[in-house]
Scaffold this motif. Sequence first.
Motif, PDB file in Angstrom:
ATOM      1  N   GLY A  74      -7.352   9.317  -2.135  1.00  0.00           N
ATOM      2  CA  GLY A  74      -6.718  10.519  -2.656  1.00  0.00           C
ATOM      3  C   GLY A  74      -6.366  11.558  -1.613  1.00  0.00           C
ATOM      4  O   GLY A  74      -5.515  12.412  -1.837  1.00  0.00           O
ATOM      5  N   THR A  75      -6.997  11.495  -0.452  1.00  0.00           N
ATOM      6  CA  THR A  75      -6.696  12.455   0.609  1.00  0.00           C
ATOM      7  C   THR A  75      -5.704  11.918   1.628  1.00  0.00           C
ATOM      8  O   THR A  75      -5.333  12.634   2.546  1.00  0.00           O
ATOM      9  CB  THR A  75      -7.986  12.869   1.340  1.00  0.00           C
ATOM     10  OG1 THR A  75      -8.567  11.705   1.937  1.00  0.00           O
ATOM     11  CG2 THR A  75      -8.960  13.513   0.386  1.00  0.00           C
ATOM     12  N   GLY A  76      -5.313  10.659   1.514  1.00  0.00           N
ATOM     13  CA  GLY A  76      -4.339  10.075   2.425  1.00  0.00           C
ATOM     14  C   GLY A  76      -4.948   9.284   3.564  1.00  0.00           C
ATOM     15  O   GLY A  76      -4.241   8.840   4.458  1.00  0.00           O
ATOM     16  N   VAL A  77      -6.262   9.055   3.545  1.00  0.00           N
ATOM     17  CA  VAL A  77      -6.923   8.276   4.583  1.00  0.00           C
ATOM     18  C   VAL A  77      -6.830   6.790   4.220  1.00  0.00           C
ATOM     19  O   VAL A  77      -7.170   6.407   3.105  1.00  0.00           O
ATOM     20  CB  VAL A  77      -8.405   8.690   4.732  1.00  0.00           C
ATOM     21  CG1 VAL A  77      -9.127   7.820   5.739  1.00  0.00           C
ATOM     22  CG2 VAL A  77      -8.494  10.143   5.126  1.00  0.00           C
ATOM     23  N   PRO A  78      -6.383   5.939   5.133  1.00  0.00           N
ATOM     24  CA  PRO A  78      -6.280   4.509   4.823  1.00  0.00           C
ATOM     25  C   PRO A  78      -7.643   3.876   4.600  1.00  0.00           C
ATOM     26  O   PRO A  78      -8.568   4.060   5.394  1.00  0.00           O
ATOM     27  CB  PRO A  78      -5.606   3.913   6.061  1.00  0.00           C
ATOM     28  CG  PRO A  78      -5.005   5.055   6.772  1.00  0.00           C
ATOM     29  CD  PRO A  78      -5.814   6.255   6.435  1.00  0.00           C
ATOM     30  N   ILE A  79      -7.783   3.126   3.509  1.00  0.00           N
ATOM     31  CA  ILE A  79      -9.036   2.429   3.204  1.00  0.00           C
ATOM     32  C   ILE A  79      -8.835   0.922   3.125  1.00  0.00           C
ATOM     33  O   ILE A  79      -9.794   0.184   3.000  1.00  0.00           O
ATOM     34  CB  ILE A  79      -9.675   2.957   1.903  1.00  0.00           C
ATOM     35  CG1 ILE A  79      -8.721   2.814   0.730  1.00  0.00           C
ATOM     36  CG2 ILE A  79     -10.133   4.380   2.069  1.00  0.00           C
ATOM     37  CD1 ILE A  79      -9.337   3.160  -0.609  1.00  0.00           C
ATOM     38  N   GLY A  80      -7.600   0.463   3.181  1.00  0.00           N
ATOM     39  CA  GLY A  80      -7.318  -0.964   3.158  1.00  0.00           C
ATOM     40  C   GLY A  80      -6.047  -1.251   3.935  1.00  0.00           C
ATOM     41  O   GLY A  80      -5.091  -0.482   3.888  1.00  0.00           O
ATOM     42  N   LEU A  81      -6.021  -2.371   4.668  1.00  0.00           N
ATOM     43  CA  LEU A  81      -4.870  -2.725   5.498  1.00  0.00           C
ATOM     44  C   LEU A  81      -4.656  -4.224   5.423  1.00  0.00           C
ATOM     45  O   LEU A  81      -5.604  -5.009   5.532  1.00  0.00           O
ATOM     46  CB  LEU A  81      -5.117  -2.316   6.954  1.00  0.00           C
ATOM     47  CG  LEU A  81      -4.071  -2.756   7.980  1.00  0.00           C
ATOM     48  CD1 LEU A  81      -2.810  -1.926   7.831  1.00  0.00           C
ATOM     49  CD2 LEU A  81      -4.622  -2.636   9.376  1.00  0.00           C
ATOM     50  N   HIS A  82      -3.405  -4.621   5.221  1.00  0.00           N
ATOM     51  CA  HIS A  82      -3.040  -6.042   5.236  1.00  0.00           C
ATOM     52  C   HIS A  82      -1.724  -6.167   5.983  1.00  0.00           C
ATOM     53  O   HIS A  82      -0.752  -5.488   5.668  1.00  0.00           O
ATOM     54  CB  HIS A  82      -2.899  -6.573   3.807  1.00  0.00           C
ATOM     55  CG  HIS A  82      -2.575  -8.028   3.743  1.00  0.00           C
ATOM     56  ND1 HIS A  82      -3.484  -8.999   4.051  1.00  0.00           N
ATOM     57  CD2 HIS A  82      -1.435  -8.665   3.420  1.00  0.00           C
ATOM     58  CE1 HIS A  82      -2.925 -10.184   3.911  1.00  0.00           C
ATOM     59  NE2 HIS A  82      -1.672 -10.003   3.536  1.00  0.00           N
TER      60      HIS A  82
END
Length: 175
Positions: free
Chosen positions: A37-45
């Motif tokens: 919700g704050t714009g911090v990446p928590i997943g990457l593919h």
Amino acid sequence: MGTRVAGRQRRSGKTRGTGGGTTTVGNGATVMVVVDGTGVPIGLHVDSAQPHERTLAEATVRTIRVPRNRGRPSTRPQEVVADKAYDCAALRSDLRRRGITPTMPARERRNRQRPKRGRPLRTGPSYQHRWKVEQCFAWMDTYRRLVVRYDRHLHIYRAFCLVAIILWCIDRILK
């Protein structure tokens, strides 16, 4: 004297690397990011640019790992907000099966007498926060190494994406 072999004949394969998807411009990669919700990446593919993004969405959601104080990390967000390119019945049913609420506008279809069952007519209030994902992609475009893929192998490109995310998180913590 031995026979000489040109350098280009020693290399095997057309792409000369892993994950090179053929596009209209050349070889490329698709970067899929899940942000909180704050714009911090928590997943990457990161994958080849050839398959459509909606086929990669399930693999991207599976990369979410948010640590908790105790126990296993959280892997299931409450809601996934996406644009209308991801609208398909298979993705919606997969997210609902995992207990995740899909929020994405329906693709434009011809007018019907009755709206189709199971598809929301409106997206909801959380769709207006989708700009945070676009902000994350705009921030990633400030790194020249991520804009143009210079690396032959996909795992090296993914590593540079992770390094950029780590640098961004450190910068946000120090501010």
